[in-house]
Write an enzyme that holds these catalytic residues in place. Structure first.
Site, PDB file in Angstrom:
ATOM      1  CB  CYS A 133      -0.697  -0.172   1.239  1.00 60.15           C
ATOM      2  SG  CYS A 133      -2.345   0.728   0.415  1.00 60.15           S
ATOM      3  CB  CYS A 135       2.098   1.910   5.907  1.00 53.49           C
ATOM      4  SG  CYS A 135       0.393   1.069   5.837  1.00 53.49           S
TER       5      CYS A 135
END
Length: 229
Positions: A133, A135
């Site tokens: 993702c 993060c």
């Protein structure tokens, strides 16, 4: 979870990331992002936001205030942390032992997440990625750069970290180990770059000018004082 130059082990990174993070589009790390909504989650976010405003659960002003609050978070906050660690050995020890408590001494926090500070040395260089993702330690560094969220960076940083570093202009000797560190749903990482030589008499404020966003991600090193003299 860390990866060296030669291996990529799976990590326990589930997809329960904090709300409000960005999912990358499919273009390369140095291409402009797409601002128009194009994915299901983006359309869902718009519909949910408009419904909450219509139901008077939240106001458009409150949403805008929160956006402006996040826009106010920037890499200069992380630079303050790094500069203090360079300047104050005792603070550096506390920061490396407990990242959350360390940044808390400067009035910063990463709520609900564990912050780990990784020290670069002349023999070890850390580079941060989020393979699933995007993060990122936003409360310390602000919004992530577009290339950090791209699929290309997320995959290539693990497969060929030295090649990616070279594209950022960071050419490290073979004697330096490159360690790729993968963020998780509940843990964020901040790189403490190597302090540049020739700064032994510099103040904290001066040192902070040498710290860049990319050096705290690990795709580059801190600025040389010669380059900014």
């Amino acid at each position: 979870m860390t990866h060296d130059d030669h291996s990529h082990d799976g990590h326990g990174h589930d997809h329960a990331h904090e709300h409000g993070h960005d999912h990358p589009h499919d273009h390369g790390p140095f291409q402009p992002d797409i601002k128009e909504p194009s994915e299901d989650w983006e359309f869902l976010e718009i519909a949910l936001r408009e419904l909450m405003i219509e139901k008077e659960i939240i106001t458009a002003r409150e949403i805008q205030d929160k956006i402006e609050e996040w826009d106010g978070k920037c890499p200069e906050m992380g630079a303050r942390v790094v500069a203090k660690a360079w300047f104050d050995p005792d603070f550096k020890a506390r920061l490396l032992a407990d990242g959350n408590a360390g940044v808390g001494e400067l009035g910063l926090e990463v709520p609900g997440l564990k912050l780990v500070v990784l020290e670069n040395t002349p023999k070890l260089h850390h580079m941060i990625v989020c393979t699933l993702c995007s993060c990122y330690p936003r409360p310390i560094l602000g919004l992530p750069p577009l290339w950090y969220k791209s699929r290309e960076y997320r995959s290539r940083a693990v497969r060929e970290p030295r090649a990616v570093l070279a594209e950022f202009g960071t050419d490290l000797p073979d004697t330096v180990e490159v360690r790729v560190v993968d963020s998780t749903a509940d843990c964020r990482f901040l790189v403490l770059p190597v302090r540049p030589e020739g700064t032994s008499t510099w103040s904290e404020e001066q040192l902070a000018t040498l710290v860049t966003r990319d050096s705290m991600i690990g795709t580059s090193i801190a600025k040389s004082p010669i380059r900014i003299a």
